[in-house]
Every structure is written in C-alpha cells, then in structure tokens.
Design an enzyme around this catalytic site. Structure first.
Site, PDB file in Angstrom:
ATOM      1  N   GLY A  87       0.802  -1.208   0.000  1.00  0.00           N
ATOM      2  CA  GLY A  87       0.000   0.000   0.000  1.00  0.00           C
ATOM      3  C   GLY A  87       0.839   1.263   0.000  1.00  0.00           C
ATOM      4  O   GLY A  87       1.225   1.725  -1.043  1.00  0.00           O
ATOM      5  N   SER A 144       5.121  -5.300  -3.003  1.00  0.00           N
ATOM      6  CA  SER A 144       4.772  -3.903  -3.214  1.00  0.00           C
ATOM      7  C   SER A 144       5.372  -3.027  -2.118  1.00  0.00           C
ATOM      8  O   SER A 144       6.583  -3.055  -1.892  1.00  0.00           O
ATOM      9  CB  SER A 144       3.252  -3.772  -3.326  1.00  0.00           C
ATOM     10  OG  SER A 144       2.895  -2.535  -3.853  1.00  0.00           O
ATOM     11  N   TYR A 145       4.555  -2.249  -1.366  1.00  0.00           N
ATOM     12  CA  TYR A 145       5.138  -1.444  -0.295  1.00  0.00           C
ATOM     13  C   TYR A 145       5.678  -2.313   0.838  1.00  0.00           C
ATOM     14  O   TYR A 145       6.422  -1.828   1.699  1.00  0.00           O
ATOM     15  CB  TYR A 145       4.122  -0.430   0.251  1.00  0.00           C
ATOM     16  CG  TYR A 145       4.793   0.645   1.073  1.00  0.00           C
ATOM     17  CD1 TYR A 145       5.322   1.780   0.460  1.00  0.00           C
ATOM     18  CD2 TYR A 145       4.931   0.515   2.447  1.00  0.00           C
ATOM     19  CE1 TYR A 145       5.980   2.757   1.208  1.00  0.00           C
ATOM     20  CE2 TYR A 145       5.577   1.478   3.204  1.00  0.00           C
ATOM     21  CZ  TYR A 145       6.106   2.592   2.575  1.00  0.00           C
ATOM     22  OH  TYR A 145       6.766   3.542   3.319  1.00  0.00           O
ATOM     23  N   ASP A 186       5.370  -5.821 -14.871  1.00  0.00           N
ATOM     24  CA  ASP A 186       4.796  -4.868 -13.933  1.00  0.00           C
ATOM     25  C   ASP A 186       5.304  -3.467 -14.252  1.00  0.00           C
ATOM     26  O   ASP A 186       6.511  -3.220 -14.259  1.00  0.00           O
ATOM     27  CB  ASP A 186       5.205  -5.261 -12.510  1.00  0.00           C
ATOM     28  CG  ASP A 186       4.714  -4.277 -11.466  1.00  0.00           C
ATOM     29  OD1 ASP A 186       3.718  -3.583 -11.724  1.00  0.00           O
ATOM     30  OD2 ASP A 186       5.329  -4.225 -10.384  1.00  0.00           O
ATOM     31  N   HIS A 246       2.393  -7.288 -11.236  1.00  0.00           N
ATOM     32  CA  HIS A 246       2.800  -6.798  -9.926  1.00  0.00           C
ATOM     33  C   HIS A 246       2.622  -7.835  -8.818  1.00  0.00           C
ATOM     34  O   HIS A 246       3.473  -7.969  -7.937  1.00  0.00           O
ATOM     35  CB  HIS A 246       1.957  -5.547  -9.621  1.00  0.00           C
ATOM     36  CG  HIS A 246       2.374  -4.796  -8.410  1.00  0.00           C
ATOM     37  ND1 HIS A 246       3.625  -4.229  -8.269  1.00  0.00           N
ATOM     38  CD2 HIS A 246       1.699  -4.491  -7.262  1.00  0.00           C
ATOM     39  CE1 HIS A 246       3.703  -3.611  -7.102  1.00  0.00           C
ATOM     40  NE2 HIS A 246       2.552  -3.761  -6.471  1.00  0.00           N
TER      41      HIS A 246
END
Length: 498
Positions: free
Chosen positions: A86, A185-186, A422, A475
C-alpha cells in the site's frame, strides 16, 4: 529450548527438559480455531485459526491475523508471515487473490456470497502461513485510540515484531520451525524493516527466540533513486516508447527520470506518460478493469493537511495522476522521506485503477464471515477495504538498501522476485539495486524452469541473495502465475536451487 536447558543447574535439568517438551506439544488456542467458512462446504485440508493479538493494552492496538497450517507437515514446515503493501492495504489481498488456501468465485446470485474452492497452488501446500493486517488501522486491525493511526515504517516494524512475539507465545509449538517473512509492493519496506527488528530481538535475547531464516520480497519498493529511475528503461525495453524518445529523455534528464531538472526534461517525461497512460499499470499484458464508479482518468489536485507534511513544510497542492497509484507508490514520485498518502487519500476514495476487489469486499463485510473468522463487527471497526484511508503513514526508514546489506551480510536468505511485466514497480529497479550491493555473482544469469518451460530468469549472489524474474507476470506474482510462484517459493523455503 536447548539454550534454556543449558542454563539450568544439574538438579533442574530434568524439570527443564519436561517443561520444554510440554511447551513444544502445547496446542494452538482452540478459541481461535475456524470450524467453518461461509461460501465453503468442503473439509479444510489443514487447520485454520484467526483472531486478534493485542500488542499494547494501554492503547488497545489489535492486530488481526489469519493463520493457515501447512497441508504437508505443519510441525516441521516453515512458518511464513505474509504482508501486503500500500501502505494501507490488507493482507487479505494475498489470501483472497493470490496464494491463500481457496480460490474465490463470484456469487451466482445478486447479494449472495462468493463461493470458495480449494486452491491447488496455495502456499499452505508447503508452509504454515500467517496473513497479518498491518499496520494497525488496516484491514480488520484496529485500535481504540485514533492517534495510533498516525504511523510510519519504524513503528510498523516495532508493532509487527511485538505481534510476532505474542503470536509465538500463543502458538509455541511452532517456535522450532524455520521462520520467514514475505510480502510485496510497499512490503518492500515492511519486510526488511521487520526482519531487522526480528534480528535485533534475536541478538538481544528477546523471548521467545524466533528461528528466523530469511525473507522474500516481490515487486517491492526499495530505494528512491533505483525505483525512480526504473520506469523509463523498462518502458523502452518493452517497446512502449520509441528509440528516439528514449534517447531524448536520457539526454535531457541526464539519467535522472524521477526529479525533472528542467522544463525540457519534464516535457519529455510527459511524452513517456502519454504513451503509458492507457495501460494496466499492474500488468501491461492484461486489460484494465474499470469499475462502474471509476473516476475519469485525469490529473487530480488534492491538498494534504499540515499533519501530512514533513516537519517545517506548509500546506501545498500535490498533483497526482490516478493511473499512477494503486497497491504501490508510483515511480514518477518514488518513496521519499515523509508522509506517504494512501491511494484513497490521493484519489478521494475512488477505486484502485485496474483492480477488481468486489469478491473480497463482499465476503469480508458479511456478518457471518466476520463471526466465523473471529473478527469484530462492522459496527465496531467499520467496513473492510482492500486499501484504507484511515491511516496517516510516514516513510521514516529511508532507503531499504542498508537493511538488505545488513541482513544478507549476516547470512540470512533473501529472494527478491519480480513479475517482469509490472509497470508499477518494474523489475529494472529491483535488478539494478540487487546488483548495486556489490556481491559476487555465484549463479550467473540463467532461465529457471517449471515443467520443462522457461518460467523466468535469475541471478544468484553470495550471502544467500537471489534476484528472480517471473516471465509474463505482473505486480502480484502469485495472482498472475500461481504455479510458478509456488515452485520458486517451495524451492527457496527448502533451501534448494530454483
């Protein structure tokens, strides 16, 4: 346990051995056991547990977890903690859409519940796995004190470490198992910062001692410079921009693609954006999902309140592009020190572009489902959202490269994997920063295979560091390539060559 026994006097050895065996055979808390799930009518292939761990009784910080025992040998298979990114996105994203024990099917009737079927590529085939909603305020996690929703990288790692220590006290029979931390991701920030907290705890002798072995990061944000400069080479390599434009951008921007140094550089980057704006940023091979209430694909001007600024800054408008935001921070504005607005804050609570979360939203906001998984009711903590705007998040840990150097130099295993289509966190950035560590190559660039077919490429470095691409994936690798993801995941956890 062996360490504790060694400290005992001769007269107490038998007592300590008895206590050790008693702890190792203690069962998981039965009040956390999940006995049935709405939408699923079959038999669970392994035990499932879920609930809250209160990590701060004074503040009432309650972190929610869903634990799936291994379908293989739970008493010996690794325990893996999974984190989505996120910042502000729930790890039920991974549970529902990626590598959880079930595949979710849309409800057959309007207003009905999604149907659950066993997932043949679930990561619980080979590991025990904990899905954690972190930080507090995300997913089903909550606090009684709203000030806890103002949080950053360092506090998130401290809180998640506190969760782990308490979780293993609840499930002590899993303490001897190899323990890994994984995310995407984050979580490229969450994973190394939490791993560092775990290692500090081990060095300090913090009880219980976790059997930490290593970590995995998928398409993870890592470093301002490397992430910021990844997009343009990726776009050119994938044939998304012309040779002429690529050369013009290189010349005018002088190799710095994320902080335009002049108007000409910025205009060239705008041309790059124009070529990419209609693509699915999470997988350039896939069409873009459009929800019925999706906003126009246009620039959005927002003003962040003063609490969102770095110290000493004043309120100012921030221009963002809807298409550039989602489950990870955008690479035209890579993660820098200071506030990192969650995507709903940036998009005025509009849906994540190109992302359909309707199944998870329907299932996790059903009253019967909440009851079955021991989650608080909607009236207490609100609706479950894929990504929330409840938290104000501060990136205060800096570049992740020093964290990776620290961890790998100590011999902990690290797998950095990347879906090679991605556009959100392109593999070009991950490939560049892993090489920048300066480690000797011990497994030269080569294809890795699944069922005789090339599944991607990898390069192995000394100090147990591996960089791996997944061919044709976006991703969220386990979502797009579930069989290939289970393959490299299984091999990595077992310590076998991929």
């Amino acid at each position: 346990m062996a360490r504790a026994t060694a400290l005992c006097s001769y007269k107490l050895i038998c007592y300590c051995l008895f206590f050790s065996l008693a702890v190792l055979t203690q069962s998981a808390p039965e009040d956390a056991l999940i006995t049935q799930l709405p939408g699923y009518s079959g038999t669970f292939p392994s035990k499932h547990y879920s609930g809250y761990v209160n990590i701060d009784e004074n503040h009432g910080k309650n972190l929610f977890y869903y634990f799936v025992e291994s379908e293989g040998n739970p008493s010996e298979d690794p325990v893996v903690l999974w984190l989505n990114g996120g910042p502000g996105c729930s790890s039920f994203d991974g549970f529902v859409y990626e590598h959880g024990p079930f595949n979710f099917e849309e409800a057959k009737t309007k207003g009905g519940l999604p149907q659950l079927h066993l997932n043949p590529s679930s990561w619980s085939k080979v590991s025990n796995i904990i899905y954690l909603d972190s930080p507090v305020g995300v997913g089903l996690s909550y606090s009684k004190n709203r000030s806890d929703y103002l949080i950053g990288d360092i506090q998130t790692a401290i809180d998640s470490h506190a969760f782990l220590l308490k979780w293993f006290e609840l499930y002590p029979e899993f303490l001897p198992n190899p323990f890994f931390i994984a995310g995407e991701s984050y979580a490229g920030v969450y994973v190394p910062t939490l791993s560092y907290e775990v290692v500090k705890g081990i060095i300090a002798g913090t009880q219980p001692i976790l059997n930490f072995k290593g970590y995995l990061v998928g398409n993870g944000v890592t470093d301002n410079e490397f992430d910021g400069n990844a997009l343009v080479p990726f776009a050119h390599g994938m044939g998304l921009i012309s040779d002429d434009l690529y050369e013009e951008v290189k010349t005018e921007c002088k190799g710095n693609f994320y902080i335009p140094q002049n108007d000409i550089c910025e205009s060239k980057l705008d041309k790059v954006d124009a070529n990419l704006q209609d693509l699915n940023m999470y997988n350039i091979l896939e069409p873009c999902y459009h929800s019925s209430d999706a906003a126009e694909n246009t620039d959005i001007k927002i003003r962040l309140p003063s609490s969102f600024q770095k110290l000493g800054e004043t309120d100012r408008p921030l221009a963002v592009r809807k298409r550039m935001f989602g489950r990870a921070w955008p690479l035209k504005a890579p993660v820098r020190d200071g506030i990192v607005p969650t995507w709903p804050q940036l998009l005025n609570s509009q849906t994540v572009p190109c992302t359909n979360d309707e199944v998870a939203t329907a299932w996790l906001n059903d009253e019967a489902v909440r009851k079955a998984i021991h989650a608080e009711e909607e009236t207490v903590i609100g609706k479950w959202e894929l990504c929330t705007d409840r938290i104000d998040y501060n990136h205060d840990a800096g570049s992740m490269i020093p964290y990776h150097k620290n961890l790998t130099s100590r011999g902990y295993q690290a797998l950095i994997f990347s879906g090679d289509h991605d556009l959100c966190v392109p593999y070009t950035g991950s490939q560049a920063w892993t090489r920048s560590l300066g480690y000797k190559i011990v497994d030269e660039w080569r294809p890795w295979m699944v069922n005789g077919d090339v599944a991607g490429y990898l390069q192995g470095y000394e100090n147990n560091l591996t960089f791996l691409t997944v061919k044709g994936s976006g991703h969220t690798v386990p979502e797009y390539k579930p069989q290939e993801a289970l393959e490299f995941y299984s091999k990595f956890l077992a310590g076998n060559p991929i």
